[in-house]
Design a protein around this motif. Structure first.
Motif, mmCIF file in Angstrom:
data_model
loop_
_atom_site.group_PDB
_atom_site.id
_atom_site.type_symbol
_atom_site.label_atom_id
_atom_site.label_comp_id
_atom_site.label_asym_id
_atom_site.label_seq_id
_atom_site.Cartn_x
_atom_site.Cartn_y
_atom_site.Cartn_z
ATOM 1 N N SER A 10 39.821 43.203 37.133
ATOM 2 C CA SER A 10 41.036 42.592 37.675
ATOM 3 C C SER A 10 40.783 41.866 38.987
ATOM 4 O O SER A 10 41.531 40.961 39.355
ATOM 5 C CB SER A 10 42.101 43.669 37.905
ATOM 6 O OG SER A 10 41.723 44.514 38.982
ATOM 7 N N GLY A 11 39.747 42.288 39.714
ATOM 8 C CA GLY A 11 39.516 41.780 41.059
ATOM 9 C C GLY A 11 39.933 42.768 42.131
ATOM 10 O O GLY A 11 39.726 42.537 43.319
ATOM 11 N N GLY A 12 40.549 43.894 41.706
ATOM 12 C CA GLY A 12 40.934 44.951 42.633
ATOM 13 C C GLY A 12 39.774 45.880 42.948
ATOM 14 O O GLY A 12 38.688 45.763 42.379
ATOM 15 N N SER A 33 38.593 39.053 32.811
ATOM 16 C CA SER A 33 39.834 39.128 33.588
ATOM 17 C C SER A 33 40.965 38.483 32.801
ATOM 18 O O SER A 33 40.731 37.588 31.987
ATOM 19 C CB SER A 33 39.670 38.410 34.933
ATOM 20 O OG SER A 33 38.557 38.894 35.654
ATOM 21 N N LYS A 42 45.773 36.040 43.231
ATOM 22 C CA LYS A 42 44.782 36.365 44.261
ATOM 23 C C LYS A 42 43.686 37.280 43.731
ATOM 24 O O LYS A 42 42.504 37.070 44.019
ATOM 25 C CB LYS A 42 45.456 36.990 45.488
ATOM 26 C CG LYS A 42 46.228 35.968 46.309
ATOM 27 C CD LYS A 42 46.425 36.399 47.740
ATOM 28 C CE LYS A 42 45.157 36.242 48.559
ATOM 29 N NZ LYS A 42 45.401 36.228 50.012
ATOM 30 N N GLU A 43 44.066 38.306 42.969
ATOM 31 C CA GLU A 43 43.043 39.187 42.402
ATOM 32 C C GLU A 43 42.083 38.406 41.508
ATOM 33 O O GLU A 43 40.879 38.633 41.536
ATOM 34 C CB GLU A 43 43.696 40.311 41.583
ATOM 35 C CG GLU A 43 44.010 41.556 42.381
ATOM 36 C CD GLU A 43 44.381 42.724 41.476
ATOM 37 O OE1 GLU A 43 44.092 43.862 41.872
ATOM 38 O OE2 GLU A 43 44.954 42.512 40.402
ATOM 39 N N TYR A 46 39.675 36.447 43.589
ATOM 40 C CA TYR A 46 38.648 37.333 44.133
ATOM 41 C C TYR A 46 37.627 37.685 43.056
ATOM 42 O O TYR A 46 36.410 37.710 43.313
ATOM 43 C CB TYR A 46 39.286 38.608 44.698
ATOM 44 C CG TYR A 46 39.748 38.494 46.136
ATOM 45 C CD1 TYR A 46 39.050 39.108 47.167
ATOM 46 C CD2 TYR A 46 40.894 37.771 46.469
ATOM 47 C CE1 TYR A 46 39.472 39.005 48.486
ATOM 48 C CE2 TYR A 46 41.329 37.668 47.778
ATOM 49 C CZ TYR A 46 40.607 38.283 48.797
ATOM 50 O OH TYR A 46 41.025 38.174 50.099
ATOM 51 N N THR A 182 37.609 42.296 47.561
ATOM 52 C CA THR A 182 38.625 42.779 46.615
ATOM 53 C C THR A 182 40.022 42.526 47.157
ATOM 54 O O THR A 182 40.224 42.402 48.370
ATOM 55 C CB THR A 182 38.464 44.287 46.360
ATOM 56 O OG1 THR A 182 38.809 45.026 47.551
ATOM 57 C CG2 THR A 182 37.037 44.637 45.961
ATOM 58 N N TRP A 183 40.992 42.475 46.240
ATOM 59 C CA TRP A 183 42.398 42.349 46.625
ATOM 60 C C TRP A 183 43.199 43.383 45.861
ATOM 61 O O TRP A 183 43.040 43.536 44.654
ATOM 62 C CB TRP A 183 42.928 40.946 46.316
ATOM 63 C CG TRP A 183 44.355 40.757 46.748
ATOM 64 C CD1 TRP A 183 45.486 40.898 46.002
ATOM 65 C CD2 TRP A 183 44.790 40.403 48.067
ATOM 66 N NE1 TRP A 183 46.598 40.665 46.763
ATOM 67 C CE2 TRP A 183 46.204 40.359 48.034
ATOM 68 C CE3 TRP A 183 44.138 40.121 49.260
ATOM 69 C CZ2 TRP A 183 46.975 40.040 49.156
ATOM 70 C CZ3 TRP A 183 44.898 39.807 50.377
ATOM 71 C CH2 TRP A 183 46.292 39.756 50.320
ATOM 72 N N THR A 184 44.073 44.102 46.561
ATOM 73 C CA THR A 184 44.834 45.197 45.957
ATOM 74 C C THR A 184 46.340 44.967 46.023
ATOM 75 O O THR A 184 47.073 45.389 45.126
ATOM 76 C CB THR A 184 44.475 46.527 46.661
ATOM 77 O OG1 THR A 184 43.077 46.775 46.491
ATOM 78 C CG2 THR A 184 45.260 47.692 46.077
#
Length: 218
Positions: A10-12, A33, A42-43, A46, A182-184
């Motif tokens: 996911s990018g998280g 993804s 955004k995720e 990333y 990472t982006w959460t």
């Protein structure tokens, strides 16, 4: 020859750790993804940056049209993102109906087409109370189905299924991972909000590990 695997990415921070866990396991990684109509990209951005930087095979698949069928989540619909601790009942508004069954099904199909043996997936114990499709019984049954759904059986591998986000971060820090990649946050603003359930859980994980989160917060 390295074993091919698909990683749902996911990018998280959880899937970022799973991605590197698969690399550490000596696998040839194919990151996958999904744009399922989430509030922001955004995720995904990333995720793309991480894979480009490391020359990892990566696909971003647009399945946003499924929102015609599975609305009603604050992650995909025009509903306010709840604030507060991740365990609170208000966080149930972030459930996207049947999301992980859908994503796992596509990842399994991709794995079969690649002749890959496993799909890595980042469910963990902190999700169990809120998300039915992150619970051990769901993963077990999906894995059973994955063994018979095609001529080629594919294993669903959830390495952090029975541990918390705190433990995931501990393992990632042991691998010297850079979590600024990472982006959460459920919100897609310039900085992380620090108030939504995802941010709260992330900040708690860093606090419990005695490390400062490298992401900037509002």
């Amino acid at each position: 020859m390295a074993q091919k695997v698909v990683v749902i990415y996911s990018g998280g921070m959880d899937s970022f750790t799973v991605l590197h866990k698969a690399i550490q396991d000596g696998c040839e990684v194919y990151a996958l993804s999904f744009n399922y109509g989430q509030r922001h990209r955004k995720e995904l951005d990333y995720a793309a940056n991480v894979c480009a930087k490391r020359n990892i095979h990566h696909k971003i698949v647009d399945i946003s049209s499924i929102n015609q069928l599975i609305g009603g989540s604050s992650l995909t619909s025009d509903i306010d993102v709840p604030e507060g601790h991740y365990e609170e009942s208000s966080m149930q508004s972030t459930v996207v109906p049947n999301r992980n069954m859908i994503l796992l099904s596509m990842a399994i199909g991709y794995a079969v087409s690649l002749d890959a043996s496993k799909v890595y997936y980042g469910a963990h114990s902190g999700d169990h109370a809120i998300y039915p499709d992150c619970r051990p019984e769901f993963v077990l049954k999906m894995n059973e189905v994955s063994q018979i759904a095609n001529y080629e059986p594919v294993d669903i591998h959830a390495p952090y299924l029975n541990v918390s986000k705190i433990d995931i971060l501990t393992d990632g820090l042991r691998m010297n991972l850079d979590y600024s990649e990472t982006w959460t946050c459920y919100n897609g603003r310039e900085r992380a909000c620090g108030k939504c359930g995802a941010c709260q859980e992330r900040l708690e994980a860093f606090e419990k590990n005695g490390v400062k989160d490298p992401l900037p917060y509002e």
